[in-house]
Design a protein around this motif. Structure first.
Motif, PDB file in Angstrom:
ATOM      1  N   SER A   1       0.856  -1.175   0.000  1.00 31.85           N
ATOM      2  CA  SER A   1       0.000   0.000   0.000  1.00 31.85           C
ATOM      3  C   SER A   1       0.895   1.229   0.000  1.00 31.85           C
ATOM      4  CB  SER A   1      -0.933   0.007   1.210  1.00 31.85           C
ATOM      5  OG  SER A   1      -0.286   0.527   2.338  1.00 31.85           O
ATOM      6  N   LEU A   2       0.359   2.306  -0.461  1.00 31.33           N
ATOM      7  CA  LEU A   2       1.144   3.523  -0.580  1.00 31.33           C
ATOM      8  C   LEU A   2       1.719   3.960   0.770  1.00 31.33           C
ATOM      9  CD1 LEU A   2       1.956   5.197  -2.939  1.00 31.33           C
ATOM     10  CD2 LEU A   2      -0.002   6.671  -2.554  1.00 31.33           C
ATOM     11  N   PHE A   3       0.919   3.824   1.833  1.00 26.68           N
ATOM     12  CA  PHE A   3       1.383   4.236   3.153  1.00 26.68           C
ATOM     13  C   PHE A   3       2.599   3.435   3.601  1.00 26.68           C
ATOM     14  CE2 PHE A   3       1.403   3.643   7.766  1.00 26.68           C
ATOM     15  CZ  PHE A   3       1.650   4.954   8.160  1.00 26.68           C
ATOM     16  N   GLU A   4       2.526   2.096   3.507  1.00 30.43           N
ATOM     17  CA  GLU A   4       3.653   1.263   3.943  1.00 30.43           C
ATOM     18  C   GLU A   4       4.885   1.504   3.079  1.00 30.43           C
ATOM     19  OE1 GLU A   4       0.640  -0.474   3.479  1.00 30.43           O
ATOM     20  OE2 GLU A   4       0.127  -1.072   5.528  1.00 30.43           O
ATOM     21  N   TRP A   5       4.675   1.719   1.788  1.00 25.71           N
ATOM     22  CA  TRP A   5       5.809   1.971   0.902  1.00 25.71           C
ATOM     23  C   TRP A   5       6.519   3.261   1.296  1.00 25.71           C
ATOM     24  CZ3 TRP A   5       6.534   5.641  -3.222  1.00 25.71           C
ATOM     25  CH2 TRP A   5       7.692   5.406  -3.974  1.00 25.71           C
ATOM     26  N   TYR A   6       5.737   4.326   1.481  1.00 22.88           N
ATOM     27  CA  TYR A   6       6.346   5.594   1.901  1.00 22.88           C
ATOM     28  C   TYR A   6       6.976   5.486   3.277  1.00 22.88           C
ATOM     29  CZ  TYR A   6       4.727   8.475  -1.989  1.00 22.88           C
ATOM     30  OH  TYR A   6       4.555   9.033  -3.225  1.00 22.88           O
ATOM     31  N   LEU A   7       6.343   4.768   4.180  1.00 19.81           N
ATOM     32  CA  LEU A   7       6.880   4.614   5.531  1.00 19.81           C
ATOM     33  C   LEU A   7       8.198   3.838   5.509  1.00 19.81           C
ATOM     34  CD1 LEU A   7       6.434   5.132   8.551  1.00 19.81           C
ATOM     35  CD2 LEU A   7       5.165   2.964   8.641  1.00 19.81           C
ATOM     36  N   ALA A   8       8.243   2.736   4.775  1.00 22.92           N
ATOM     37  CA  ALA A   8       9.471   1.939   4.686  1.00 22.92           C
ATOM     38  C   ALA A   8      10.589   2.749   4.030  1.00 22.92           C
ATOM     39  CB  ALA A   8       9.219   0.650   3.908  1.00 22.92           C
ATOM     40  N   ARG A   9      10.238   3.408   2.961  1.00 20.86           N
ATOM     41  CA  ARG A   9      11.209   4.203   2.198  1.00 20.86           C
ATOM     42  C   ARG A   9      11.743   5.371   3.024  1.00 20.86           C
ATOM     43  NH1 ARG A   9       8.792   7.818  -2.368  1.00 20.86           N
ATOM     44  NH2 ARG A   9      10.653   8.762  -3.207  1.00 20.86           N
ATOM     45  N   ALA A  10      10.848   6.153   3.593  1.00 21.65           N
ATOM     46  CA  ALA A  10      11.254   7.342   4.348  1.00 21.65           C
ATOM     47  C   ALA A  10      12.010   6.967   5.618  1.00 21.65           C
ATOM     48  CB  ALA A  10      10.040   8.191   4.696  1.00 21.65           C
ATOM     49  N   SER A  11      11.546   5.958   6.334  1.00 18.87           N
ATOM     50  CA  SER A  11      12.230   5.587   7.580  1.00 18.87           C
ATOM     51  C   SER A  11      13.628   5.036   7.295  1.00 18.87           C
ATOM     52  CB  SER A  11      11.402   4.589   8.380  1.00 18.87           C
ATOM     53  OG  SER A  11      11.134   3.421   7.629  1.00 18.87           O
ATOM     54  N   GLY A  12      13.796   4.317   6.200  1.00 19.55           N
ATOM     55  CA  GLY A  12      15.128   3.825   5.839  1.00 19.55           C
ATOM     56  C   GLY A  12      16.077   4.962   5.495  1.00 19.55           C
ATOM     57  N   ILE A  13      15.584   5.927   4.758  1.00 17.38           N
ATOM     58  CA  ILE A  13      16.425   7.069   4.372  1.00 17.38           C
ATOM     59  C   ILE A  13      16.767   7.919   5.597  1.00 17.38           C
ATOM     60  CG2 ILE A  13      16.439   9.235   3.064  1.00 17.38           C
ATOM     61  CD1 ILE A  13      14.719   7.625   0.952  1.00 17.38           C
TER      62      ILE A  13
ATOM     63  N   HIS B   1      23.328  -1.152   1.304  1.00 17.93           N
ATOM     64  CA  HIS B   1      21.925  -1.580   1.339  1.00 17.93           C
ATOM     65  C   HIS B   1      21.031  -0.519   0.694  1.00 17.93           C
ATOM     66  CE1 HIS B   1      18.131  -3.139   2.840  1.00 17.93           C
ATOM     67  NE2 HIS B   1      17.891  -1.972   3.427  1.00 17.93           N
ATOM     68  N   GLY B   2      21.243   0.724   1.054  1.00 23.87           N
ATOM     69  CA  GLY B   2      20.431   1.800   0.490  1.00 23.87           C
ATOM     70  C   GLY B   2      20.619   1.949  -1.002  1.00 23.87           C
ATOM     71  N   ILE B   3      21.866   1.849  -1.447  1.00 24.45           N
ATOM     72  CA  ILE B   3      22.152   2.007  -2.876  1.00 24.45           C
ATOM     73  C   ILE B   3      21.553   0.866  -3.697  1.00 24.45           C
ATOM     74  CG2 ILE B   3      24.007   1.955  -4.600  1.00 24.45           C
ATOM     75  CD1 ILE B   3      25.753   3.489  -2.544  1.00 24.45           C
ATOM     76  N   PHE B   4      21.693  -0.364  -3.214  1.00 24.85           N
ATOM     77  CA  PHE B   4      21.318  -1.513  -4.040  1.00 24.85           C
ATOM     78  C   PHE B   4      19.956  -2.129  -3.723  1.00 24.85           C
ATOM     79  CE2 PHE B   4      26.000  -1.454  -4.284  1.00 24.85           C
ATOM     80  CZ  PHE B   4      26.107  -1.196  -5.640  1.00 24.85           C
ATOM     81  N   ALA B   5      19.386  -1.850  -2.561  1.00 23.57           N
ATOM     82  CA  ALA B   5      18.069  -2.421  -2.238  1.00 23.57           C
ATOM     83  C   ALA B   5      16.974  -1.371  -2.262  1.00 23.57           C
ATOM     84  CB  ALA B   5      18.092  -3.100  -0.864  1.00 23.57           C
ATOM     85  N   GLY B   6      17.340  -0.122  -2.127  1.00 26.94           N
ATOM     86  CA  GLY B   6      16.338   0.932  -2.047  1.00 26.94           C
ATOM     87  C   GLY B   6      15.575   1.122  -3.343  1.00 26.94           C
ATOM     88  N   THR B   7      14.302   1.483  -3.214  1.00 28.90           N
ATOM     89  CA  THR B   7      13.486   1.703  -4.413  1.00 28.90           C
ATOM     90  C   THR B   7      13.826   3.023  -5.083  1.00 28.90           C
ATOM     91  OG1 THR B   7      11.736   2.621  -3.028  1.00 28.90           O
ATOM     92  CG2 THR B   7      11.561   0.295  -3.604  1.00 28.90           C
TER      93      THR B   7
END
Length: 184
Positions: free
Chosen positions: A2-14, A137-143
Motif C-alpha cells: 500500500s502507498l502508506f507502507e511503501w512511503y513509511l518503509a522508504r522514508a524511515s530507511g532514508i 543496502h540503500g544504494i542496491f536495495a532501495g526503491t
C-alpha cells in the motif's frame, strides 16, 4: 505494497541512514578531540548518543513497515536472517547484517560502564561496518536507487564520512607546534 507502507518503509530507511551518518560524523569529531566554538563536548556527546538512538528507532520503523506490507511481505525470518529474502537478496542481507550489528552496538553502549574501555572502543569500530553496509543496502536495495537525489545523498554522505575518516586518521586536531621564533 500500500502507498502508506511503501512511503513509511522508504522514508524511515532514508532517515535512518541520514541519522546514522550524522552519528558517525559526530563520533569521528569526538574521537578527533575537535572543539566546537558553540557547543561544549558534553553537548556533542549527547547529540551523538541521541542520533544513535534515533537511528535505531527509524531502523525499527523501517523493519516494521516492511513486515506489515501486504504487497511484498517480508516474513520475520527474512527480516532477521541474512540471505533469507529473495528480494534483492544480497543487498537485503547487507541491511539485515547492518541492523543486527547496530543492535549489538546498542547493547555494548547500554553496558558501557560494565565493559572495559578497550573492549567498548574496539566494538565501537563496528559502526564503520554498520555505516558501510547501510550505505550499500540503500544504494542496491532501495526503491529510490538511481534517482538523482538519492545518488547525491549517498555520494555526499560517502564523501563526507571518507573526509572525516581521513582527517581522523591523520591525527585529528593536534595542538599547535611550539613557536621557535622569539618575539622581538
Amino acid at each position: 505494497m500500500s502507498l502508506f507502507e511503501w512511503y513509511l518503509a522508504r522514508a524511515s530507511g532514508i532517515v535512518a541512514f541520514v541519522l546514522l551518518t550524522i552519528a558517525v560524523l559526530l563520533g569521528l569529531t569526538l574521537s578527533g578531540r575537535a572543539k566546537l566554538r558553540c557547543w561544549p563536548r558534553f553537548a556533542v556527546e549527547d547529540v551523538h548518543r541521541f542520533a544513535g538512538l534515533l537511528t535505531g528507532t527509524f531502523v525499527s520503523v523501517h523493519v516494521l513497515a516492511l513486515f506489515i506490507d501486504a504487497y511484498m511481505p517480508f516474513s520475520l525470518t527474512q527480516l532477521i536472517v541474512p540471505g533469507a529474502s529473495t528480494y534483492r537478496a544480497l543487498a537485503t542481507a547487507l541491511g539485515v547484517v547492518a541492523a543486527e550489528l547496530l543492535l549489538a552496538l546498542a547493547i555494548t553502549n547500554r553496558y558501557r560502564k560494565r565493559l572495559s574501555y578497550r573492549f567498548w572502543r574496539r566494538a565501537h569500530y563496528l559502526n564503520f561496518a554498520v555505516w558501510g553496509l547501510a550505505l550499500l543496502h540503500g544504494i542496491f536495495a532501495g526503491t529510490d536507487r538511481g534517482a538523482p537525489w538519492a545518488d547525491a545523498l549517498y555520494g555526499c554522505s560517502a564523501a563526507t564520512v571518507a573526509g572525516f575518516v581521513a582527517w581522523r586518521a591523520s591525527g585529528g586536531l593536534r595542538p599547535p607546534a611550539p613557536s621557535t621564533a622569539r618575539a622581538g
